[in-house]
Design a protein around this motif. Structure first.
Motif, mmCIF file in Angstrom:
data_model
loop_
_atom_site.group_PDB
_atom_site.id
_atom_site.type_symbol
_atom_site.label_atom_id
_atom_site.label_comp_id
_atom_site.label_asym_id
_atom_site.label_seq_id
_atom_site.Cartn_x
_atom_site.Cartn_y
_atom_site.Cartn_z
ATOM 1 N N ASN A 30 55.131 -70.309 -17.710
ATOM 2 C CA ASN A 30 55.407 -70.987 -17.258
ATOM 3 C C ASN A 30 57.625 -70.791 -16.845
ATOM 4 O O ASN A 30 57.628 -70.935 -16.068
ATOM 5 N N THR A 90 57.576 -77.761 -11.677
ATOM 6 C CA THR A 90 57.975 -78.919 -12.096
ATOM 7 C C THR A 90 56.491 -79.805 -10.753
ATOM 8 O O THR A 90 56.649 -79.497 -9.970
ATOM 9 N N GLU A 95 57.393 -83.255 -9.702
ATOM 10 C CA GLU A 95 58.413 -83.176 -8.957
ATOM 11 C C GLU A 95 59.395 -82.359 -8.029
ATOM 12 O O GLU A 95 58.579 -82.305 -6.218
ATOM 13 N N GLU A 96 59.075 -80.768 -8.464
ATOM 14 C CA GLU A 96 59.774 -80.020 -7.368
ATOM 15 C C GLU A 96 57.857 -79.561 -6.760
ATOM 16 O O GLU A 96 58.404 -79.305 -5.262
ATOM 17 N N LYS A 97 57.266 -79.602 -7.403
ATOM 18 C CA LYS A 97 55.895 -79.342 -6.234
ATOM 19 C C LYS A 97 55.859 -80.273 -5.067
ATOM 20 O O LYS A 97 55.379 -80.137 -3.432
ATOM 21 N N ALA A 109 65.120 -77.757 -20.575
ATOM 22 C CA ALA A 109 63.975 -78.328 -19.555
ATOM 23 C C ALA A 109 64.430 -79.775 -18.893
ATOM 24 O O ALA A 109 64.283 -79.673 -17.530
ATOM 25 N N SER A 114 65.614 -79.228 -14.990
ATOM 26 C CA SER A 114 64.878 -80.122 -14.070
ATOM 27 C C SER A 114 65.634 -81.338 -12.815
ATOM 28 O O SER A 114 65.779 -81.708 -11.630
ATOM 29 N N GLN A 173 66.135 -81.163 -9.078
ATOM 30 C CA GLN A 173 66.067 -81.933 -8.047
ATOM 31 C C GLN A 173 67.135 -82.224 -7.498
ATOM 32 O O GLN A 173 67.128 -82.867 -6.059
#
Length: 217
Positions: free
Chosen positions: A52, A74, A76-78, A164, A168, A172
């Motif tokens: 990934n 992630t 949230e990003e999707k 990580a 994120s 975000q």
């Protein structure tokens, strides 16, 4: 699988040489370079914990880069990307519907009241789009605040923020800025539509009653 840390350009070329030779003898396999614990690593296969990660693909035949693969999004990003796509699709549908209505305006509306109702429909669609974007922005902001709290707890505990988690937070924040910019554009369109209605009404009156003096809407 053979892996090596990726440091300087010269060192990379030297380090890749045996991997390139091995891959060529194996029938032209690809080589991969990715980030692992703050270091760049290269190998002739991807380990399970790196599939990934963002990576560079290198041809074993030429030694040249053949592709770049971005890291996996992630959850949230999707979700943010899906919300963005839905907002874009809705906005495009509104614009297409508006263009069709304007093109057929003189033939489609028998009265000014009919024209007015058509614009009210557009306003309603834009209002719904704005509401949807406002909910998306609120969700992204809440998610970002949660990530920031996690980072703060790690720092208070005397441990460094995990890479990580830091990635994120940056992702975000960037998505929140994009969503806020989109919301501003949608609100601007909503505010401009009344001016578009006044312009369309003037065109309608000119088409239906050529030569008549303009009057207020």
């Amino acid at each position: 699988m053979k892996t090596i840390p990726l440091r300087l350009t010269g060192a990379v070329l030297l380090a890749l040489a045996p991997l390139l030779a091995t891959a060529q003898s194996a029938g032209g396999k690809k080589l991969y370079c990715w980030n692992e614990n703050g270091r760049k690593v290269c190998g002739d296969a991807l380990p399970a914990d790196a599939v990934n990660n963002a990576r560079t693909e290198i041809s074993s035949q030429s030694g040249l880069t053949t592709g770049q693969v971005a890291r996996a999004l992630t959850a949230e990003e999707k979700a943010a990307a899906a919300a963005q796509a839905a907002a874009n699709a809705q906005q495009a549908a509104v614009a297409e519907a508006a263009a069709r209505r304007d093109f057929a305006m003189a033939q489609s509306y028998e009265t000014e009241d009919e024209l007015r109702r058509a614009f009210e429909e557009r306003i309603l669609l834009l209002d719904e789009t704005v509401k949807s974007s406002q909910l998306g922005v609120a969700g992204l902001r809440q998610s970002l605040m949660s990530l920031l709290r996690q980072a703060g707890e790690q720092e208070l505990a005397g441990t460094p923020v995990r890479p990580a988690l830091a990635d994120s937070i940056r992702g975000q924040h960037a998505e929140l800025m994009r969503q806020q910019g989109l919301l501003v554009q949608q609100q601007k369109q909503r505010n401009e539509i009344e001016g578009e209605f006044n312009t369309a009404l003037e065109r309608y009156r000119a088409l239906k009653h050529p030569g008549s003096a303009p009057t207020g809407g």
